[in-house]
Structure formats: structure tokens, C-alpha cells
Design an enzyme around this catalytic site. Structure first.
Site, mmCIF file in Angstrom:
data_model
loop_
_atom_site.group_PDB
_atom_site.id
_atom_site.type_symbol
_atom_site.label_atom_id
_atom_site.label_comp_id
_atom_site.label_asym_id
_atom_site.label_seq_id
_atom_site.Cartn_x
_atom_site.Cartn_y
_atom_site.Cartn_z
ATOM 1 N N ASP A 181 -80.648 67.211 18.235
ATOM 2 C CA ASP A 181 -80.180 65.846 18.000
ATOM 3 C C ASP A 181 -78.853 65.941 17.247
ATOM 4 O OD1 ASP A 181 -81.164 62.766 17.668
ATOM 5 O OD2 ASP A 181 -80.098 63.429 15.860
ATOM 6 N N LEU A 182 -77.860 65.173 17.695
ATOM 7 C CA LEU A 182 -76.554 65.195 17.033
ATOM 8 C C LEU A 182 -76.632 64.449 15.706
ATOM 9 C CD1 LEU A 182 -74.112 64.653 20.007
ATOM 10 C CD2 LEU A 182 -73.911 66.440 18.288
ATOM 11 N N ASP B 269 -78.449 60.782 22.039
ATOM 12 C CA ASP B 269 -77.865 62.024 21.537
ATOM 13 C C ASP B 269 -78.910 63.125 21.437
ATOM 14 O OD1 ASP B 269 -79.303 60.864 19.519
ATOM 15 O OD2 ASP B 269 -77.879 61.376 17.925
#
Length: 470
Positions: A346-347, A389
Site C-alpha cells: 500500500d502506498l 493504491d
């Protein structure tokens, strides 16, 4: 003495005609013409005629002498001596048409007739017409003429069924030839390529659309084996087995539809849809294929399929595609036990990047992230974007956590540089799960997701890695 000689000569002619009728292979019109010509000669009549029943009418079908110009004349059965002859099934005689109420006086005047005799013609026991002789004189016939007519009528009736059948056979043959010609024309100019082969694969039909589609002219294709013309080289050796299968299908007529790969004379591959008809014709199997090019359709279908299984922004497999890959990888793992690791990423701070710099910049961040992580992977690893994301990497052949952590640290390292042309930095939270044989695909993914959230709890703007622990 002279009378007996004349009767004998007449009888000989009748017998001779009967013999001709029995042996003749004439069409019906020529058959009846032989009878009326002979009858006119024997009775010295103005003319003779064969009338056949056609509904409520009697129709002049064949005629001789001066009556021949009236072939095709139609008279109502109810108003004619011929019609009465059919309905009564008896020989009828009219000595004077001007005084006999049974005849159509106007019709008689039209053909110039004053007297006549007619005998019914039978086909399979049913009266189907009459044989009639006519004279322009009243009382133009005697008993000998009646006997002659009766004998000729019997001869004609006896052979009529044979000749009607012969005429019907000729008519059916003409219809078949016309039908075959129509079918040949339709197939020749059909939009589909139409190709027929025998059970050895030899081409017996090749229409114009086949010429256009595959590049071989009809003269080049006819008599050659279909495998040499349109079957891709890699499949030609196995084509004999295909023919054997078709031969088994041919035990009864059948139809099958398939999508196949073919080649034209220049070696260009074509996707074709084939409707194959297998027919048993007189104990010989023939295969006819109706083909059309679906290459463009297949390309479009492949594009649609790729769109359905790919993420439109990054080009990576989407969630749907990834779950298919994951299920297949688990099946291999259960069979081979080579190891399987799942990295859920996950960003960090992606929402802030979007809100601060706009969605276009956010999209560039997602694409750059996908590019950098993909550059860290081996050939058999799979990266996918699940949505937003969130990304995953499936690494086959990874048995232990330490090896998966090496890959995770490599991914973290590749994010050290800012987004090209900007100062925006990327970081990620990575959760790792090593496959447990008891887990299914959904559970395996959930374990990696849980580990990712664990990593995220310890991360701010920096990347973090965590492993799933039961």
C-alpha cells in the site's frame, strides 16, 4: 377378300404400334404423338387427339392431321363428349355433332368436326383422358374404326403408366439438374468460403470466396490435399487424425461449428469460423466447410479480454485476473510444494499526494510505483493492482520468510529516488504471507493484507515491512 386383307393390315399396324409403345423410351408428348399419327392413318380420319383430364377441363395434349393446330385447347368436361367418356368410362360415338346434344357444338365447329368416336384411357385403373378420332363428315366412322380405336386405346392405356412414369422421371431429373445448378451458383458466389473435400482430404469444391480468403485459385486448389493449402505447417502431420475423426462423424450426417487457425498461400495466419457438414453420399463421405475470416473479431475479443483482466492505468493484471493467477498458483503449490509468498503493498500518504498535487500527479505516482516494483521481480513473479493504491506481488518458489523479506527490501530500495521531474517521494507498507497448505486463495490474500496493516501502523512517511504471524 379385300375387306379381310384391309382388316389384317390394320391389325398388323396395331400390333406393330403396340410393340413400339411397349419398348419405347420416349417422353410423354412423343409417346402420345406416335399413337395419334398411327390412329389417323388407320382410320383415315381428319385427325386424332389425346385429351387428358386437368381438373374440370379436358386438354388437347397431342393431335395429328388438321387437328394438330389446336394442341392446348381446353374444353369443359361437363359440356363435351370427351368429358362424358371419362365419367362413364365407356366408348362413345357421335355421328353428327350438329344434332348430338352431348357434344360442344361450338367447339366442333371451331375445329371443323362433324363426327367422332372416343375411348377412355386408364392409368392404374382410373380414367385419365380419352383417345379420340374425328371426321369432317357426318357418319365418318364405321364399326371397324371403333374396333381400331378400342384396340389402340387399350394399347395406349396399357403403356400410359410406363410413359407417365418416364415423363415424370425426366421432369424430376430436369428439376434436380436445375436445383443443382442453382445450388452451385449460390455456393460459388456465397460470401463465405465454401470448400468440399473427400475422406482423403482432396479438394472437390473451392468457390470464389475461398480464392479471395486463401489466395489459391480454384484451378490450383482442386484435386490437391486441403492440408497443403490451408492447414498450418505445425498441424499438418496430425491432420490425418482429424480426417479419421471426421470419417467417424460421417457414419451419420452431422454438422459441427468450430473456430480454427488456418493459413493462406503466403503463410499468413487467419482465424476462421468453420461450419462443417459431414454427409454420406451414396456410401461416400464428403465434408463441406463454410468458412469466414474472424481474425479482426478475435483481435477485438483479445483486446476486450485484456481490458477485462488488466488495470487500465498501469497495465498490470487487475484483481479479477490476479485471483485467477493466485488460484492456479495454489494448485501448483499443493501439487509440487515449491513454496509460495504473497506481498501486499500500500502506498503511504497517497491520499495526501492526490489532494495536494492533483489526480494527474497521483496517476503518475501509481504508474511509476508499478514500473519500479516490476523491475525488482523475477520472470515467474506476478504483480497486480487490486485497486486504488493497493498492489500485490505473488512470488512462486519462495519457501521461507527471509527470502520474501529480501524481495520486500529490494522493493523499498527502488523507491529511494523521487518521482521523475518532481520532489515527490514514494514509500510503501508491505505485508508478507508465506503460504500455509491449509489456506485458500482468499485466506492467503487476507493474511498478507493483515500483515500490511501491521506494517502501516509502524510507518509514517517511511516504508515498512511486516510478516503475517498466526
Amino acid at each position: 377378300m379385300k375387306k379381310n386383307k384391309r382388316q389384317l393390315g390394320r391389325l398388323e399396324r396395331i400390333i406393330e404400334t403396340q410393340s413400339l409403345l411397349a419398348q419405347a423410351d420416349l417422353d410423354l408428348t412423343a409417346f402420345m404423338q406416335l399413337v395419334v399419327n398411327t390412329l389417323q392413318e388407320l382410320t383415315e380420319a381428319k385427325g386424332a387427339v389425346v385429351e387428358l383430364v386437368d381438373g374440370d377441363y379436358m386438354v388437347y395434349r397431342s393431335a395429328s392431321g388438321s387437328i394438330s393446330q389446336h394442341v392446348g385447347l381446353r374444353l369443359l368436361r361437363a359440356n363435351s363428349l370427351s368429358g362424358l367418356c371419362v365419367s362413364s368410362a365407356q366408348i362413345l360415338r357421335c355421328d353428327d355433332a350438329e344434332t348430338d346434344p352431348r357434344v360442344d357444338a361450338n367447339a366442333c365447329k371451331k375445329v371443323g368436326v362433324r363426327s367422332m368416336i372416343c375411348t377412355p384411357l386408364f392409368e392404374r385403373g382410373q380414367p385419365v383422358g380419352v383417345l379420340k378420332v374425328m371426321s369432317e363428315q357426318a357418319n365418318g366412322f364405321d364399326e371397324e374404326d371403333i374396333q381400331t380405336l378400342e384396340l389402340m386405346g387399350a394399347a395406349l392405356g396399357a403403356a400410359l403408366g410406363k410413359q407417365v412414369a418416364f415423363d415424370e422421371m425426366l421432369r424430376v431429373q430436369m428439376q434436380l439438374r436445375a436445383s443443382e445448378e442453382r445450388i452451385r451458383t449460390i455456393l460459388e458466389y456465397a460470401n463465405d468460403a465454401v470448400i468440399s473435400i473427400d475422406n482423403a482430404g482432396v479438394v472437390t469444391q473451392w468457390n470464389r470466396s475461398s480464392e479471395s480468403l486463401f489466395g489459391w485459385s480454384s484451378s490450383e486448389a482442386m484435386g490437391r490435399n486441403i492440408a497443403d493449402l490451408i492447414v498450418p505447417p505445425a498441424f499438418r502431420n496430425s491432420f490425418v487424425n482429424i480426417l479419421t475423426h471426421l470419417d467417424r462423424l460421417g457414419k451419420k450426417s452431422t454438422t459441427a461449428r468450430r473456430e480454427l487457425l488456418a493459413v493462406d498461400r503466403f503463410g499468413k495466419e487467419l482465424s476462421v469460423e468453420v461450419s462443417l457438414n459431414v454427409n454420406n453420399i451414396a456410401g461416400r463421405f464428403e465434408f463441406t466447410a463454410f468458412m469466414h475470416d474472424i481474425s479482426e473479431r478475435k483481435k477485438w475479443e483479445a483486446t476486450l479480454n485484456e481490458m477485462a483482466l488488466s488495470d487500465g492505468l498501469t497495465g498490470l493484471p487487475n484483481r479479477r485476473h490476479f485471483m485467477q493467477v493466485l488460484h492456479q498458483a495454489i494448485v501448483r503449490q499443493m501439487r509440487q510444494n515449491n513454496g509460495l509468498a504473497l506481498l501486499f503493498m500500500d502506498l503511504n500518504g497517497f491520499k495526501t499526494i492526490n489532494d495536494t498535487n492533483g489526480h494527474d500527479t497521483g496517476d503518475e505516482v501509481l504508474k511509476e510505483f508499478a514500473k519500479r516494483v516490476s523491475g525488482c521481480l523475477r520472470g515467474n513473479d506476478t504483480m497486480a493492482r487490486l485497486g486504488g493504491d493497493e498492489f500485490v506481488v505473488l512470488a512462486e518458489g519462495v519457501r521461507v520468510l527471509e527470502h520474501a523479506q529480501v524481495l520486500a527490501r529490494k522493493i523499498v530500495t527502488t523507491l529511494d529516488q523521487p518521482l521523475p521531474g518532481s520532489t515527490i517521494m514514494m514509500s510503501t507498507s508491505i505485508g508478507i504471507s508465506i503460504y500455509d497448505s491449509a489456506a485458500n486463495a482468499e485466506q492467503f490474500l487476507k493474511e498478507a493484507d493483515t500483515a500490511m496493516y501491521k506494517a502501516k501502523q509502524g510507518a509514517s512517511s517511511n516504508s515498512a515491512i511486516a510478516a503475517f504471524v498466526e
